[in-house]
Every structure is written in C-alpha cells, then in structure tokens.
Design a protein around this motif. Structure first.
Motif, PDB file in Angstrom:
ATOM      1  N   GLU A 129     -10.850 -51.547  13.177  1.00 30.35           N
ATOM      2  CA  GLU A 129     -11.147 -52.760  12.520  1.00 30.35           C
ATOM      3  C   GLU A 129     -12.433 -52.260  11.392  1.00 30.35           C
ATOM      4  O   GLU A 129     -12.464 -52.878  10.651  1.00 30.35           O
ATOM      5  CB  GLU A 129     -11.679 -53.540  13.620  1.00 30.35           C
ATOM      6  CG  GLU A 129     -12.107 -55.049  12.914  1.00 30.35           C
ATOM      7  CD  GLU A 129     -10.980 -55.424  12.100  1.00 30.35           C
ATOM      8  OE1 GLU A 129     -11.054 -56.476  11.135  1.00 30.35           O
ATOM      9  OE2 GLU A 129      -9.575 -55.212  12.351  1.00 30.35           O
ATOM     10  N   ARG A 130     -13.336 -51.299  11.842  1.00 33.81           N
ATOM     11  CA  ARG A 130     -14.325 -50.677  10.956  1.00 33.81           C
ATOM     12  C   ARG A 130     -13.841 -50.145   9.728  1.00 33.81           C
ATOM     13  O   ARG A 130     -14.271 -50.401   8.736  1.00 33.81           O
ATOM     14  CB  ARG A 130     -15.233 -49.745  11.671  1.00 33.81           C
ATOM     15  CG  ARG A 130     -16.131 -49.551  11.055  1.00 33.81           C
ATOM     16  CD  ARG A 130     -16.996 -48.083  11.436  1.00 33.81           C
ATOM     17  NE  ARG A 130     -16.339 -47.041  11.644  1.00 33.81           N
ATOM     18  CZ  ARG A 130     -16.047 -46.097  12.575  1.00 33.81           C
ATOM     19  NH1 ARG A 130     -16.844 -46.212  13.791  1.00 33.81           N
ATOM     20  NH2 ARG A 130     -15.132 -45.140  12.445  1.00 33.81           N
ATOM     21  N   GLU A 131     -12.703 -49.472   9.689  1.00 31.05           N
ATOM     22  CA  GLU A 131     -12.165 -48.723   8.632  1.00 31.05           C
ATOM     23  C   GLU A 131     -11.418 -49.678   7.860  1.00 31.05           C
ATOM     24  O   GLU A 131     -11.499 -49.778   6.577  1.00 31.05           O
ATOM     25  CB  GLU A 131     -11.091 -47.471   9.274  1.00 31.05           C
ATOM     26  CG  GLU A 131     -11.855 -46.487   9.996  1.00 31.05           C
ATOM     27  CD  GLU A 131     -12.876 -45.918   9.169  1.00 31.05           C
ATOM     28  OE1 GLU A 131     -12.735 -45.445   7.805  1.00 31.05           O
ATOM     29  OE2 GLU A 131     -14.027 -45.678   9.767  1.00 31.05           O
ATOM     30  N   ARG A 132     -10.797 -50.799   8.451  1.00 31.34           N
ATOM     31  CA  ARG A 132      -9.841 -51.661   7.750  1.00 31.34           C
ATOM     32  C   ARG A 132     -11.154 -52.591   6.819  1.00 31.34           C
ATOM     33  O   ARG A 132     -11.032 -52.837   5.756  1.00 31.34           O
ATOM     34  CB  ARG A 132      -9.163 -52.819   8.649  1.00 31.34           C
ATOM     35  CG  ARG A 132      -8.587 -53.895   7.707  1.00 31.34           C
ATOM     36  CD  ARG A 132      -7.993 -54.860   8.766  1.00 31.34           C
ATOM     37  NE  ARG A 132      -9.018 -55.865   9.126  1.00 31.34           N
ATOM     38  CZ  ARG A 132      -9.288 -57.074   8.526  1.00 31.34           C
ATOM     39  NH1 ARG A 132      -8.740 -57.307   7.557  1.00 31.34           N
ATOM     40  NH2 ARG A 132     -10.257 -57.792   9.324  1.00 31.34           N
ATOM     41  N   ALA A 167     -20.504 -50.487   0.746  1.00 35.05           N
ATOM     42  CA  ALA A 167     -20.650 -50.307   2.298  1.00 35.05           C
ATOM     43  C   ALA A 167     -20.706 -48.715   2.425  1.00 35.05           C
ATOM     44  O   ALA A 167     -19.835 -48.236   1.964  1.00 35.05           O
ATOM     45  CB  ALA A 167     -19.584 -51.060   3.038  1.00 35.05           C
ATOM     46  N   CYS A 168     -21.786 -48.630   3.222  1.00 35.55           N
ATOM     47  CA  CYS A 168     -21.875 -47.023   3.691  1.00 35.55           C
ATOM     48  C   CYS A 168     -20.695 -46.700   4.663  1.00 35.55           C
ATOM     49  O   CYS A 168     -20.666 -47.319   5.527  1.00 35.55           O
ATOM     50  CB  CYS A 168     -23.133 -46.884   4.379  1.00 35.55           C
ATOM     51  SG  CYS A 168     -24.539 -47.120   2.922  1.00 35.55           S
ATOM     52  N   PRO A 169     -20.225 -45.541   4.656  1.00 30.86           N
ATOM     53  CA  PRO A 169     -19.101 -45.520   5.518  1.00 30.86           C
ATOM     54  C   PRO A 169     -19.945 -44.990   7.072  1.00 30.86           C
ATOM     55  O   PRO A 169     -21.235 -44.641   7.085  1.00 30.86           O
ATOM     56  CB  PRO A 169     -18.583 -43.781   5.163  1.00 30.86           C
ATOM     57  CG  PRO A 169     -18.953 -43.862   3.652  1.00 30.86           C
ATOM     58  CD  PRO A 169     -20.181 -44.421   3.427  1.00 30.86           C
ATOM     59  N   SER A 170     -19.384 -45.239   8.082  1.00 32.22           N
ATOM     60  CA  SER A 170     -19.887 -45.498   9.357  1.00 32.22           C
ATOM     61  C   SER A 170     -19.115 -44.791  10.544  1.00 32.22           C
ATOM     62  O   SER A 170     -17.969 -44.910  10.324  1.00 32.22           O
ATOM     63  CB  SER A 170     -20.302 -46.930   9.609  1.00 32.22           C
ATOM     64  OG  SER A 170     -21.228 -46.878  10.889  1.00 32.22           O
ATOM     65  N   SER A 171     -19.840 -44.353  11.457  1.00 26.32           N
ATOM     66  CA  SER A 171     -19.301 -43.871  12.570  1.00 26.32           C
ATOM     67  C   SER A 171     -19.719 -44.650  13.783  1.00 26.32           C
ATOM     68  O   SER A 171     -19.543 -44.336  14.964  1.00 26.32           O
ATOM     69  CB  SER A 171     -19.382 -42.530  13.096  1.00 26.32           C
ATOM     70  OG  SER A 171     -20.815 -42.223  12.989  1.00 26.32           O
ATOM     71  N   THR A 172     -20.235 -45.992  13.505  1.00 27.28           N
ATOM     72  CA  THR A 172     -21.018 -46.741  14.544  1.00 27.28           C
ATOM     73  C   THR A 172     -20.110 -47.973  14.755  1.00 27.28           C
ATOM     74  O   THR A 172     -19.324 -48.235  13.870  1.00 27.28           O
ATOM     75  CB  THR A 172     -22.352 -47.127  14.256  1.00 27.28           C
ATOM     76  OG1 THR A 172     -22.266 -47.868  12.818  1.00 27.28           O
ATOM     77  CG2 THR A 172     -23.247 -45.804  14.034  1.00 27.28           C
ATOM     78  N   ASN A 173     -20.430 -49.074  15.244  1.00 24.71           N
ATOM     79  CA  ASN A 173     -19.854 -50.404  15.223  1.00 24.71           C
ATOM     80  C   ASN A 173     -20.506 -51.418  14.425  1.00 24.71           C
ATOM     81  O   ASN A 173     -20.454 -52.618  14.448  1.00 24.71           O
ATOM     82  CB  ASN A 173     -19.845 -50.878  16.635  1.00 24.71           C
ATOM     83  CG  ASN A 173     -21.287 -51.408  17.225  1.00 24.71           C
ATOM     84  OD1 ASN A 173     -22.371 -50.692  16.723  1.00 24.71           O
ATOM     85  ND2 ASN A 173     -21.499 -52.241  18.094  1.00 24.71           N
ATOM     86  N   PHE A 174     -20.933 -50.896  13.355  1.00 21.53           N
ATOM     87  CA  PHE A 174     -21.342 -51.787  12.255  1.00 21.53           C
ATOM     88  C   PHE A 174     -21.341 -50.930  10.890  1.00 21.53           C
ATOM     89  O   PHE A 174     -21.262 -49.854  10.674  1.00 21.53           O
ATOM     90  CB  PHE A 174     -22.868 -52.154  12.473  1.00 21.53           C
ATOM     91  CG  PHE A 174     -23.792 -51.252  12.437  1.00 21.53           C
ATOM     92  CD1 PHE A 174     -24.340 -50.684  11.300  1.00 21.53           C
ATOM     93  CD2 PHE A 174     -24.351 -50.482  13.596  1.00 21.53           C
ATOM     94  CE1 PHE A 174     -25.295 -49.794  11.148  1.00 21.53           C
ATOM     95  CE2 PHE A 174     -25.286 -49.576  13.454  1.00 21.53           C
ATOM     96  CZ  PHE A 174     -25.855 -49.073  12.488  1.00 21.53           C
TER      97      PHE A 174
END
Length: 91
Positions: free
Chosen positions: A11-14, A26-33
């Motif tokens: 869902e984050r990637e979508r 939006a900054c790429p992330s490896s977190t839940n936000f």
C-alpha cells in the motif's frame, strides 16, 4: 504479522506511485508513512478540517512537509481524494 507488513509495504508503494504520477513530491520510504511536500498552504490544518489526520512536521523540517501514515486502501484513497480536492480549490 508478515501478511500485515506485506500489505503495508504494498500500500505504501501504491500510494507513493500515485502521488508521483500526480506530480506530488513524496519521499521514498521504508517505514509505515510517507513524507509529502504540500503544494497547498496550510495543508495540515485543511486536511484535518475535513477529517484526514496527518502529522505536522514543520518543527523538524522546512515548511510545507507533512507525514501521512499508510492505512488501508480505502483510507489512503480518502486521503488522496481530499488532498486533490484541496489542490483543485487552491489553484
């Protein structure tokens, strides 16, 4: 637990992809936000006014950034719809 983590990652990637396609930084992330750069003045307040909870990070970053947590697809779509509406009414 792995199923939930996989759902959040997907869902984050979508959400990141949709924001990118819309030209919203939006900054790429490896977190839940995701960390989003607002194009709309007072985006945090205006989103909160329509029931979308986002985190104001203006005390940690330059003005214009907020944090949106990854939720269910329905919650993320609601965020997108409200933000796009703010963007349309701002232009």
């Amino acid at each position: 637990m792995r199923k939930n983590v996989r759902r959040i990652v997907e869902e984050r990637e979508r959400l990141w992809q949709v924001l990118d396609e819309l030209g919203i930084q939006a900054c790429p992330s490896s977190t839940n936000f995701l960390l989003v750069r607002a194009e709309v003045p007072d985006a945090v307040t205006r989103l909160r006014d329509v029931g979308v909870l986002v985190a104001d990070v203006s005390n940690q970053l330059p003005p214009g950034f907020f944090r949106v947590s990854i939720g269910t697809p329905e919650e993320n779509d609601a965020y997108l719809a409200r933000y796009l509406e703010l963007r349309r009414t701002h232009d």
